[in-house]
Design a protein around this motif. Structure first.
Motif, mmCIF file in Angstrom:
data_model
loop_
_atom_site.group_PDB
_atom_site.id
_atom_site.type_symbol
_atom_site.label_atom_id
_atom_site.label_comp_id
_atom_site.label_asym_id
_atom_site.label_seq_id
_atom_site.Cartn_x
_atom_site.Cartn_y
_atom_site.Cartn_z
ATOM 1 N N PRO A 155 -27.448 54.068 -13.879
ATOM 2 C CA PRO A 155 -27.333 52.507 -14.259
ATOM 3 C C PRO A 155 -26.127 52.203 -13.530
ATOM 4 O O PRO A 155 -25.140 53.085 -13.310
ATOM 5 N N GLN A 156 -26.095 50.817 -12.940
ATOM 6 C CA GLN A 156 -24.990 50.451 -12.402
ATOM 7 C C GLN A 156 -24.004 49.813 -13.428
ATOM 8 O O GLN A 156 -24.232 49.333 -14.447
ATOM 9 N N LEU A 157 -22.641 50.019 -13.159
ATOM 10 C CA LEU A 157 -21.826 49.171 -13.664
ATOM 11 C C LEU A 157 -21.960 47.596 -13.771
ATOM 12 O O LEU A 157 -22.280 47.072 -12.867
ATOM 13 N N ARG A 158 -21.718 47.214 -15.233
ATOM 14 C CA ARG A 158 -21.817 45.510 -15.261
ATOM 15 C C ARG A 158 -20.738 45.068 -16.056
ATOM 16 O O ARG A 158 -20.089 45.621 -16.807
ATOM 17 N N PRO A 159 -20.331 43.888 -15.578
ATOM 18 C CA PRO A 159 -18.986 43.122 -16.426
ATOM 19 C C PRO A 159 -19.498 42.671 -17.630
ATOM 20 O O PRO A 159 -20.605 41.888 -17.781
ATOM 21 N N TYR A 178 -22.994 46.911 -24.462
ATOM 22 C CA TYR A 178 -23.656 48.002 -25.274
ATOM 23 C C TYR A 178 -22.523 48.937 -26.046
ATOM 24 O O TYR A 178 -21.605 49.281 -25.526
ATOM 25 N N ILE A 179 -23.112 48.815 -27.401
ATOM 26 C CA ILE A 179 -21.887 49.568 -28.089
ATOM 27 C C ILE A 179 -21.927 50.820 -28.287
ATOM 28 O O ILE A 179 -20.886 51.507 -28.225
ATOM 29 N N ARG A 180 -23.077 51.575 -27.953
ATOM 30 C CA ARG A 180 -23.162 53.015 -27.390
ATOM 31 C C ARG A 180 -22.287 53.352 -26.291
ATOM 32 O O ARG A 180 -21.816 54.450 -26.547
ATOM 33 N N SER A 181 -22.419 52.454 -25.391
ATOM 34 C CA SER A 181 -21.454 53.044 -24.175
ATOM 35 C C SER A 181 -19.926 52.841 -24.713
ATOM 36 O O SER A 181 -19.229 53.534 -24.251
ATOM 37 N N LEU A 182 -19.765 51.705 -25.297
ATOM 38 C CA LEU A 182 -18.083 51.562 -25.795
ATOM 39 C C LEU A 182 -17.921 52.807 -26.437
ATOM 40 O O LEU A 182 -16.891 53.304 -26.067
ATOM 41 N N VAL A 183 -18.607 53.180 -27.475
ATOM 42 C CA VAL A 183 -18.227 54.342 -28.275
ATOM 43 C C VAL A 183 -18.277 55.772 -27.425
ATOM 44 O O VAL A 183 -17.090 56.405 -27.391
ATOM 45 N N HIS A 184 -18.963 55.905 -26.594
ATOM 46 C CA HIS A 184 -19.023 57.034 -25.688
ATOM 47 C C HIS A 184 -17.853 57.108 -24.649
ATOM 48 O O HIS A 184 -17.298 57.972 -24.391
ATOM 49 N N ASP A 185 -17.664 55.928 -24.202
ATOM 50 C CA ASP A 185 -16.495 55.764 -23.158
ATOM 51 C C ASP A 185 -14.943 55.968 -23.964
ATOM 52 O O ASP A 185 -14.316 56.390 -23.532
ATOM 53 N N ILE A 186 -14.995 55.513 -25.116
ATOM 54 C CA ILE A 186 -13.730 55.800 -25.988
ATOM 55 C C ILE A 186 -13.737 57.275 -26.283
ATOM 56 O O ILE A 186 -12.465 57.704 -26.144
ATOM 57 N N GLY A 187 -14.555 57.830 -26.575
ATOM 58 C CA GLY A 187 -14.593 59.281 -26.726
ATOM 59 C C GLY A 187 -13.959 60.104 -25.500
ATOM 60 O O GLY A 187 -13.139 60.976 -25.535
ATOM 61 N N GLN A 188 -14.420 59.530 -24.366
ATOM 62 C CA GLN A 188 -14.083 60.256 -23.218
ATOM 63 C C GLN A 188 -12.878 59.964 -22.913
ATOM 64 O O GLN A 188 -11.870 60.959 -22.342
ATOM 65 N N GLU A 189 -11.979 58.694 -23.035
ATOM 66 C CA GLU A 189 -10.789 58.244 -22.715
ATOM 67 C C GLU A 189 -9.866 58.852 -23.760
ATOM 68 O O GLU A 189 -8.549 59.351 -23.468
ATOM 69 N N LEU A 190 -10.461 59.616 -24.890
ATOM 70 C CA LEU A 190 -9.427 60.251 -25.862
ATOM 71 C C LEU A 190 -9.385 61.704 -25.216
ATOM 72 O O LEU A 190 -8.914 62.550 -26.208
ATOM 73 N N GLU A 191 -10.167 62.114 -24.207
ATOM 74 C CA GLU A 191 -10.330 63.129 -23.881
ATOM 75 C C GLU A 191 -11.048 64.149 -24.975
ATOM 76 O O GLU A 191 -10.513 65.350 -25.135
ATOM 77 N N GLN A 221 -18.869 48.196 -17.442
ATOM 78 C CA GLN A 221 -19.245 49.223 -18.584
ATOM 79 C C GLN A 221 -20.756 49.711 -17.883
ATOM 80 O O GLN A 221 -21.657 48.907 -17.334
ATOM 81 N N LYS A 222 -20.953 50.740 -18.115
ATOM 82 C CA LYS A 222 -22.207 51.526 -17.552
ATOM 83 C C LYS A 222 -23.360 51.625 -18.763
ATOM 84 O O LYS A 222 -22.774 52.392 -19.765
ATOM 85 N N ASN A 267 -15.142 47.162 -35.761
ATOM 86 C CA ASN A 267 -15.703 45.789 -35.847
ATOM 87 C C ASN A 267 -15.701 45.395 -34.530
ATOM 88 O O ASN A 267 -14.532 45.418 -34.008
ATOM 89 N N VAL A 268 -16.645 45.044 -33.760
ATOM 90 C CA VAL A 268 -16.510 44.561 -32.245
ATOM 91 C C VAL A 268 -17.017 43.125 -32.203
ATOM 92 O O VAL A 268 -18.236 42.912 -32.618
ATOM 93 N N HIS A 269 -16.179 42.492 -31.557
ATOM 94 C CA HIS A 269 -16.706 40.951 -30.895
ATOM 95 C C HIS A 269 -16.759 41.060 -29.621
ATOM 96 O O HIS A 269 -15.675 41.455 -28.943
ATOM 97 N N CYS A 270 -17.943 40.866 -29.097
ATOM 98 C CA CYS A 270 -18.161 41.127 -27.611
ATOM 99 C C CYS A 270 -19.082 40.148 -27.045
ATOM 100 O O CYS A 270 -19.764 39.188 -27.708
ATOM 101 N N SER A 271 -19.136 40.123 -25.723
ATOM 102 C CA SER A 271 -20.146 39.124 -25.051
ATOM 103 C C SER A 271 -21.611 39.616 -25.123
ATOM 104 O O SER A 271 -21.670 40.847 -25.345
ATOM 105 N N SER A 272 -22.522 38.921 -24.683
ATOM 106 C CA SER A 272 -23.740 39.391 -24.505
ATOM 107 C C SER A 272 -23.971 40.256 -23.322
ATOM 108 O O SER A 272 -23.250 40.138 -22.316
ATOM 109 N N GLY A 273 -24.757 41.125 -23.495
ATOM 110 C CA GLY A 273 -25.133 42.100 -22.518
ATOM 111 C C GLY A 273 -24.099 43.509 -22.687
ATOM 112 O O GLY A 273 -24.367 44.555 -22.072
#
Length: 247
Positions: free
Chosen positions: A153-157, A184-197, A126-127, A176-182
């Motif tokens: 920013p560099q990609l992070r696992p 970014y929910i903002r990045s997750l939503v942003h990336d989902i939008g891009q993947e949806l074209e 994730q970036k 509802n998101v269950h995730c590891s420390s580190g």
């Protein structure tokens, strides 16, 4: 006072500013309890994990020696409730920023949305957003972005243990998101939008769990009192904390 306490951070205030409010409160009540006039001493207070200014929810705070133990107690996962909006991306990845691009979302069905969301479960790279508290050569990315010279920013696992869509009413959706420390929910939503074209950004975010602390544990500002702080505060050898299972 030495220990760890979960507080409820409201929207509209940074984690640092909210921490200062709590620190000032502690000094006032402790001074009042002593009944003595004395100079303000430096009190150690820190938080274990920044929440965005526009977000609310659990903010775990260390007091005194508790600051040293924050990392030990916050190695667990986190949970968030997030509302996203399709159709537009912003430079901050949330509604506080400037729209950078727009794309239609009329072809995004619930089936396609669910399929794309599921792609983001498990171990992913994730970036982080440019506007974040992460640092580059000693300076926050957000500060560098405001100066107009942000590095990429560099990609992070990170690990997304589970994502559940609880509402889909385009352009709005809730997860509802269950995730590891580190993560970014903002990045997750942003990336989902891009993947949806299409595009997407966060319009509402709540951290419902941080490590072993639940939203129901978090002390709200209107309930701040010395008695309530002492009741909720836990220390490293607290049986209450040891007995609670980490998610």
């Amino acid at each position: 006072m030495n220990g760890i306490i979960p507080l409820f951070k409201p929207k509209g205030v940074t984690s640092a500013a909210f921490l200062d409010l709590f620190k000032s409160f502690l000094f006032r009540v402790i001074k009042g309890e002593s009944g003595k006039k004395r100079k303000r001493k430096r009190m150690k207070v820190g938080h274990g994990g920044t929440l965005d200014k526009g977000a609310e929810g659990v903010l775990v705070v260390g007091i005194g020696d508790g600051c040293k133990e924050l990392k030990n107690f916050l190695e667990g996962s986190k949970k968030y409730c997030v509302t996203g909006k399709l159709g537009a991306a912003t430079d901050t990845y949330d509604s506080s920023g400037t729209v950078t691009s727009e794309m239609p979302f009329d072809k995004v069905t619930i089936e396609k949305f669910t399929s794309v969301v599921n792609k983001f479960t498990g171990a992913i790279l994730q970036k982080p957003p440019i506007y974040s508290a992460l640092k580059f050569e000693g300076q926050r990315y957000s500060d560098l972005a405001r100066q107009g010279c942000p590095p990429e920013p560099q990609l992070r696992p990170v690990t997304i243990y589970n994502v559940e869509c609880t509402e889909f009413k385009p352009p709005l959706f809730k997860l509802n998101v269950h995730c590891s420390s580190g993560t970014y929910i903002r990045s997750l939503v942003h990336d989902i939008g891009q993947e949806l074209e299409s595009r997407a950004h966060v319009i509402d975010l709540c951290r419902s769990q941080q490590g072993q602390f639940l939203l129901s544990d978090a002390l709200k500002q209107e309930d701040w009192s010395l008695d309530n702080v002492n009741k909720l505060m836990v220390v490293t050898k607290s049986k209450r904390l040891k007995d609670r299972k980490s998610v």
